[in-house]
Design a protein around this motif. Structure first.
Motif, mmCIF file in Angstrom:
data_model
loop_
_atom_site.group_PDB
_atom_site.id
_atom_site.type_symbol
_atom_site.label_atom_id
_atom_site.label_comp_id
_atom_site.label_asym_id
_atom_site.label_seq_id
_atom_site.Cartn_x
_atom_site.Cartn_y
_atom_site.Cartn_z
ATOM 1 N N MET A 89 7.839 43.919 -42.462
ATOM 2 C CA MET A 89 9.087 43.181 -42.268
ATOM 3 C C MET A 89 8.903 41.789 -42.841
ATOM 4 S SD MET A 89 9.166 42.307 -38.157
ATOM 5 C CE MET A 89 8.962 44.003 -37.691
ATOM 6 N N LYS A 90 9.988 41.153 -43.160
ATOM 7 C CA LYS A 90 9.927 39.810 -43.730
ATOM 8 C C LYS A 90 9.476 38.824 -42.655
ATOM 9 C CE LYS A 90 13.316 40.835 -47.203
ATOM 10 N NZ LYS A 90 14.577 40.599 -47.803
ATOM 11 N N GLU A 91 8.855 37.730 -43.119
ATOM 12 C CA GLU A 91 8.339 36.725 -42.184
ATOM 13 C C GLU A 91 9.424 36.197 -41.262
ATOM 14 O OE1 GLU A 91 5.600 33.572 -43.204
ATOM 15 O OE2 GLU A 91 5.060 34.693 -45.007
ATOM 16 N N ARG A 92 10.603 35.968 -41.808
ATOM 17 C CA ARG A 92 11.701 35.441 -40.994
ATOM 18 C C ARG A 92 12.048 36.407 -39.858
ATOM 19 N NH1 ARG A 92 17.713 33.577 -43.037
ATOM 20 N NH2 ARG A 92 18.491 33.134 -40.954
ATOM 21 N N GLU A 93 12.111 37.702 -40.185
ATOM 22 C CA GLU A 93 12.410 38.706 -39.159
ATOM 23 C C GLU A 93 11.296 38.763 -38.114
ATOM 24 O OE1 GLU A 93 13.288 43.477 -38.627
ATOM 25 O OE2 GLU A 93 12.935 42.677 -40.636
ATOM 26 N N ALA A 94 10.053 38.678 -38.555
ATOM 27 C CA ALA A 94 8.927 38.694 -37.622
ATOM 28 C C ALA A 94 8.980 37.488 -36.688
ATOM 29 C CB ALA A 94 7.606 38.720 -38.386
ATOM 30 N N ARG A 95 9.263 36.307 -37.238
ATOM 31 C CA ARG A 95 9.374 35.101 -36.403
ATOM 32 C C ARG A 95 10.525 35.235 -35.414
ATOM 33 N NH1 ARG A 95 8.481 32.420 -41.263
ATOM 34 N NH2 ARG A 95 10.683 31.904 -41.422
#
Length: 117
Positions: A89-95
């Motif tokens: 998953m993209k970093e933004r989604e993970a955060r």
């Protein structure tokens, strides 16, 4: 054995049975979860979830350090041995998922405190 539990979530107490007169206490509690203490018990073996979480974070730190080291040393087009690396998953989604988990965790703990207090 007087006490047998296949799965138990407890607020502190685990029932045990004396194995013989004057002997030690034993249990056949196959799985017990004590959330406040962060402990999973499988028969007489304990797994401390608080320690496990810290160890997993420390593992992620070591992985990040090694990835940086590897990125500096690996050159060429076949970085994954001829396979394609897929991002989970993209970093933004993970955060975002992490922050949502933190928020829900706080809310759940506050709700639990209301019921205990």
């Amino acid at each position: 054995m007087d006490c047998f539990s296949g799965w138990c979530i407890t607020d502190r107490l685990v029932l045990k049975t004396v194995s013989n007169p004057g002997g030690s206490w034993s249990s056949a509690g196959l799985r017990v979860f004590y959330p406040a203490g962060g402990v999973l018990i499988f028969d007489e073996r304990r797994l401390c979830l608080f320690e496990l979480e810290v160890e997993l974070i420390e593992l992620r730190i070591r992985i990040a350090d090694k990835l940086k080291e590897l990125r500096e040393s690996i050159k060429g087009q076949a970085n994954y041995g001829g396979r394609i690396g897929e991002v989970v998953m993209k970093e933004r989604e993970a955060r975002q998922r992490f922050m949502e988990w933190q928020h829900r965790r706080v809310e759940a703990l506050e709700e639990l405190a209301k019921r205990k207090g």
